[in-house]
Design an enzyme around this catalytic site. Sequence first.
Site: not given
Length: 349
Positions: A200, A241-243
Amino acid sequence: MEFSVNQIAQMIGGIVEGDGERMVDNLGKIEEGKAKTISFLSNDKYENYIYQSDAAAIIVKTNFTPKKVIKPALIKVEDPYSAFTQLLEEYNKIMSYAKLGVEEPSFMGDNSSIGESHYRGAFSYIGQNVKIGKNVKIYPQAHIGDNVIIGDNTIIFQGVKIYADCKIGNNCNIQAGAVIGSDGFGFAPQADGSYKTIPQLGNVILEDNVSIGANSTIDCATLGSTIIRKGAKIDNLVQIAHNVEIGENTVVASQAGISGSTKVGRNCVLAGQVGVVGHIEIADYTTVSAKSGVSKTIKKTNTVISGTHGFDHKQFLKANALYRKLPELHQQVQQLEKIVLNLPSEKKN
């Protein structure tokens, strides 16, 4: 810290009736009525308390006229509740920004800087190449990683962890235990049934006036940035969460979870324990009721979603009404079935 009634009235744009030189050193409930406190009256059912109160002042509506003799001074405003909220905000700022200086032991890495009027609590850690604005308060045991940028007037409470390369705007508030920039949940399934970690490499951006609740987690992007737009308010125990991108002035209540690469519009409300799948979009001004699940893109603005598998709120209410009647409906179906089975059969010619 003490203020006169006149000073408070000037702060909230009110007009004083009574002794404006009386001093106030605390805020209180109207039903408690303690000396040297200030309270407000916005609901008529609490009016009786004003005649028993020893408070220094009470904020009331402009058209309020007491029916008996009262002790407190009155500060008259258009909206007492909003005025008292404004006073709470000012009081909170004064108390939050009162701390100054550096407590030891604390650490700041090479090539890092922090603006004037700052506070660094004991055991706080600031990495290398960090740029921090003025009037920032960093409480004990906070960790700020390398290359982080933090704007003016931001407060970082005890035990907050901000990972490397994240960017925090002006006037942000990050409550104790929050984690900003931890790895997103990225794992690639392999042929043998195992999972390979996907690095990440992105960061998290909090724009101006963002609030993050205690023990919430905002994951860094796989590539690029996870973004919380200006004015957004995130409650305690929320997972982002991511993005993910959270729009301006959107609020997310406790225990909600938003999966990767989802975009939530501006001025949305996600109530407690809402779950949102990844890679979808939620339109502006959407409200998602508590414990609802959002599994597909919501394109229409001003939509209200309810239900475990979220669908249109009005349809949900109709379906829920029918659900409560299922035992009766089942009984009726059984009765109809008996009638149909007992009907005489047609004679063959």
